[in-house]
Structures are given as structure tokens and as C-alpha cells.
Design an enzyme around this catalytic site. Structure first.
Site, PDB file in Angstrom:
ATOM      1  N   CYS A  76       0.843  -1.217   0.032  1.00 37.28           N
ATOM      2  CA  CYS A  76      -0.015  -0.014   0.033  1.00 37.28           C
ATOM      3  C   CYS A  76       0.733   1.420   0.051  1.00 37.28           C
ATOM      4  O   CYS A  76       1.877   1.007   0.532  1.00 37.28           O
ATOM      5  CB  CYS A  76      -0.929  -0.035   1.430  1.00 37.28           C
ATOM      6  SG  CYS A  76      -2.114   1.283   1.205  1.00 37.28           S
ATOM      7  N   ASP A  77       0.324   2.364  -0.772  1.00 39.55           N
ATOM      8  CA  ASP A  77       1.055   3.763  -0.500  1.00 39.55           C
ATOM      9  C   ASP A  77      -0.099   4.529  -0.326  1.00 39.55           C
ATOM     10  O   ASP A  77      -0.992   4.631  -1.051  1.00 39.55           O
ATOM     11  CB  ASP A  77       1.766   3.864  -1.799  1.00 39.55           C
ATOM     12  CG  ASP A  77       2.822   5.267  -1.750  1.00 39.55           C
ATOM     13  OD1 ASP A  77       3.899   5.088  -0.933  1.00 39.55           O
ATOM     14  OD2 ASP A  77       2.314   6.130  -2.369  1.00 39.55           O
ATOM     15  N   THR A  78       0.179   5.730   0.472  1.00 44.21           N
ATOM     16  CA  THR A  78      -0.583   6.645   0.578  1.00 44.21           C
ATOM     17  C   THR A  78      -0.090   8.201   0.620  1.00 44.21           C
ATOM     18  O   THR A  78       0.889   8.315   1.074  1.00 44.21           O
ATOM     19  CB  THR A  78      -1.154   6.899   2.123  1.00 44.21           C
ATOM     20  OG1 THR A  78      -1.791   5.198   2.399  1.00 44.21           O
ATOM     21  CG2 THR A  78      -2.062   7.696   2.420  1.00 44.21           C
TER      22      THR A  78
END
Length: 203
Positions: A76-78
Site C-alpha cells: 500500500c502507498d498513501t
């Protein structure tokens, strides 16, 4: 069939969310290059980086001789986006102070890219949550920055901690702001892998 789950992240927040969901997992940190083209949109940025992180961990496990054919790798990346500008983690307290001043009394969007990898199958999608900050005084920003909570956080705040005092309104998945889009994760499990949270919580 999923026999093992790997979270491709060292983020304590993502780990806490998976633990909250009663999902058994192991953590393998990604060494992926996180530089992206400057003209990428927030959606493209988080999608590319989430997949790149998963690729990195998959390759690392293969080098170790691990059979990952039945291993679900979650990456995941935010990022935060304000008026089309992507805002990542602050490099220092001055940057954090300026960022929070920018977000004060306005809306911004939090984007998370999520990639699920099982054997040779790889699926990537993204989620967006819109956040409205109340007007924040410079004194409040200074006090918040001095706590150190802003460091290591996209947008320079932690919605699940003291940063919650800034949020006036949220439209979308709360956990997406924390750093892991639970609603999207659930949908992707069902649609792509024909399973759900309750199945993998029993592993």
C-alpha cells in the site's frame, strides 16, 4: 488458496489495522524506489508505488528461496493531495508546519493505492477520502508539530491521534486516511480472489 499473508510495509499503522481485522500476517519491508514522475496524478502515484512495493517484496522472497505461490502479498502507498499538488511525508518540522498551514480551513484528499499479489496474479486499485480541516491557528500548528506526531505521516498529521482535532468533516473511508483502505481491501478480496476478511482471519 491463501496459506500465508505478507504485509509489504514497516508502517505501524498498517500493521495495527490488519491486527484489528484479526488477520494473521508477517511483515517484510519493501526497499522499492519511491521516486515517481512529477507529472503523475495522485491516483497514478499511489497505484504505481503500491505495486512497486509489492514487486520488491516478492522478488526479495524469491531470492530467499521462498515459495510464494500461495502467499498473499499486500502492499500500500498513501499520499495527500491539495489542489492537485501531491503532499507526502514531511522531510522536517518546517515543512510540516507549512503543510498544516496550507491545509487549514480547507478540503484535501487522501489517496491510497492497494496491491494484492497471489502467485502470478496481481491486482491494483486506489481509494480516495476527502477531509475538511477547521481553521487552525499558528500556535496550534506549532504545538502539534512540537509533539513530533506529524513526522512520517503523509500530509503531516495523524488522523487517529492528536491530528483528529483538526478534522471537521470526512467523506469516505476513515482507515484510508490512517494509511490502509479497509473498504477497498474487502472489495478487492471478494472481486479478485473470491474470498473475504472472515475467511483469511481464520488462517
Amino acid at each position: 488458496m491463501i496459506e500465508k499473508i505478507i504485509l509489504a510495509s514497516s508502517s505501524p499503522r498498517r500493521q495495527e489495522i490488519l491486527e484489528m481485522l484479526k488477520i494473521p500476517f508477517e511483515t517484510v519491508s519493501s526497499n522499492a524506489d519511491e521516486h515517481v514522475d512529477a507529472d503523475m496524478t495522485a491516483e497514478e502515484c499511489v497505484s504505481v508505488l503500491s505495486r512497486r512495493k509489492g514487486d520488491s517484496v516478492a522478488e526479495e522472497l524469491k531470492k530467499r528461496g521462498v515459495d510464494i505461490s500461495n502467499t498473499l502479498i499486500i502492499s500500500c502507498d498513501t499520499v495527500v493531495s491539495y489542489d492537485g499538488m501531491i503532499i507526502g511525508k514531511p522531510p522536517d518540522e518546517t515543512h510540516a508546519f507549512l503543510t498544516l498551514g496550507l491545509l487549514s480551513d480547507s478540503w484535501h484528499s487522501v489517496y491510497s493505492g492497494l496491491t494484492l499479489r497471489l502467485g502470478g496474479e496481481v491486482y491494483t486499485d486506489f481509494d480516495r477520502t476527502d477531509v475538511k480541516f477547521r481553521a487552525i491557528s499558528e500556535k496550534e500548528i506549532g504545538l502539534y508539530v512540537s509533539t513530533g506526531e506529524c513526522m512520517g505521516k503523509a500530509g503531516s498529521y495523524a488522523i487517529q491521534m492528536l491530528g483528529a482535532s483538526f478534522a471537521e468533516r470526512i467523506e469516505g473511508d476513515f482507515y484510508n486516511i490512517v494509511g490502509f483502505p479497509v473498504a477497498l481491501f474487502t472489495k478487492m478480496l471478494k472481486f479478485h480472489l473470491n474470498t473475504d476478511i472472515f475467511d483469511i482471519a481464520e488462517l
